[in-house]
Write an enzyme that holds these catalytic residues in place. Structure first.
Site, PDB file in Angstrom:
ATOM      1  N   HIS A   1     -10.498  -5.894  28.615  1.00 18.50           N
ATOM      2  CA  HIS A   1     -11.055  -4.466  28.927  1.00 18.50           C
ATOM      3  C   HIS A   1     -10.568  -3.844  29.518  1.00 18.50           C
ATOM      4  CE1 HIS A   1     -11.006  -7.641  33.029  1.00 18.50           C
ATOM      5  NE2 HIS A   1     -10.890  -6.235  33.543  1.00 18.50           N
TER       6      HIS A   1
ATOM      7  N   GLU B   1     -16.194  -4.335  29.626  1.00 20.07           N
ATOM      8  CA  GLU B   1     -16.471  -5.582  28.324  1.00 20.07           C
ATOM      9  C   GLU B   1     -16.335  -5.630  27.227  1.00 20.07           C
ATOM     10  OE1 GLU B   1     -14.860  -7.999  31.105  1.00 20.07           O
ATOM     11  OE2 GLU B   1     -15.827  -7.656  33.264  1.00 20.07           O
TER      12      GLU B   1
ATOM     13  N   ASN C   1      -9.787 -10.299  28.975  1.00 21.72           N
ATOM     14  CA  ASN C   1     -10.107 -10.966  27.911  1.00 21.72           C
ATOM     15  C   ASN C   1     -10.459  -8.867  26.554  1.00 21.72           C
ATOM     16  OD1 ASN C   1     -11.595  -8.947  29.694  1.00 21.72           O
ATOM     17  ND2 ASN C   1     -13.116  -9.961  29.635  1.00 21.72           N
TER      18      ASN C   1
ATOM     19  N   ASP D   1     -12.774   3.481  37.878  1.00 22.62           N
ATOM     20  CA  ASP D   1     -13.714   2.478  38.368  1.00 22.62           C
ATOM     21  C   ASP D   1     -14.526   1.511  39.871  1.00 22.62           C
ATOM     22  OD1 ASP D   1     -12.195   0.210  38.437  1.00 22.62           O
ATOM     23  OD2 ASP D   1     -12.677  -0.220  36.550  1.00 22.62           O
TER      24      ASP D   1
END
Ligand code: GLP
Length: 244
Positions: A138, A143, A136, A67
């Protein structure tokens, strides 16, 4: 998913580097998928040390990073291109033209996503993808709620992710609100996956990964659908219930 338990961050980094080095040395040519964040920094340090000491060569290695932040050029110290150059590429014998990272400042971001996905395919796909995990769940910048069918795409970063990554920026407002990321389907197409998990702050994510269902609300859970995943996690990240 195979879990390798190690003592601490240092041992995780060393074991992860050994895992990667073995593949690099045994393959005639290899496509590595690479991750950024705090977790793999130690692994990259070990790769650099090994390159200097044992002369492991990266001449036949091609890399694709997961990314990049939207809006940052590779010259920006907070960009993942800068991070990769500083932490790894500048210190090994890899050909710079073999290193791929989505271009966060591309004029046409949609086109960049399609191009990136095609480049991975054109090179024959990723052989080994290194991953970290967000608290979380990801992976890359996928996400919670991201469809498992997505290829490389633009994402709005979750407030918790921007908060977690603010430590690298002068202020939280400076953390970009968008990123380009390989999608879940891009990641799943890798032949093999190595997930690195370190520290107490990742405990909850590791529990969910082992005990929860495969669910788009927790992106990393999709790794259960992949046939070849190795997880190297340190003691601080592994709570009792996962260990037993
Ligand atoms: C970042 C990256 C991910 C990384 C994750 C965890 O936002 N985009 O690829 O795995 O968050 O980061 P860290 O290793 O710093 O905990």
């Amino acid at each position: 998913m195979k879990l390798i338990e190690v003592k601490d961050y240092q041992e995780m980094s060393r074991r992860a580097a050994e895992f990667i080095i073995e593949k690099v040395r045994n393959a005639h040519a290899i496509n590595l998928g690479l991750a950024t964040g705090g977790t793999p920094v130690g692994t990259y340090q070990c790769l650099v040390e090994d390159h200097k000491k044992n002369l492991t060569s990266y001449k036949n290695v091609t890399t694709f990073n997961l990314d990049e932040y939207v809006g940052l050029s590779g010259k920006n110290p907070n960009s993942y291109r800068y991070y990769m150059n500083e932490n790894l590429f500048n210190h090994i014998d890899i050909d710079a033209s073999h290193t791929h990272i989505p271009q966060g400042n591309a004029e046409d971001l949609e086109k960049e996503c399609i191009f990136y996905e095609q480049e991975i395919e054109r090179h024959g796909g990723i052989d080994l993808q290194v991953l970290g995990i967000g608290s979380n769940g990801h992976i890359g910048f996928n996400e919670p709620g991201t469809s498992f069918n997505t290829g490389t795409h633009i994402v709005d970063l979750a407030p918790s992710t921007r908060e977690a990554n603010a430590r690298y920026f002068a202020s939280q407002e400076e953390v970009p609100s968008k990123a380009i990321t390989m999608g879940i389907s891009t990641i799943l197409k890798s032949k093999e996956i190595l997930l690195l998990v370190s520290g107490e702050r990742k405990q909850e994510a590791l529990v969910k990964l082992f005990e929860g269902e495969v669910d788009e609300r927790f992106p990393a859970s999709v790794l259960k659908n992949h046939p070849c995943v190795t997880i190297i996690a340190d003691e601080a990240a592994i709570p009792e219930k996962v260990r037993n």
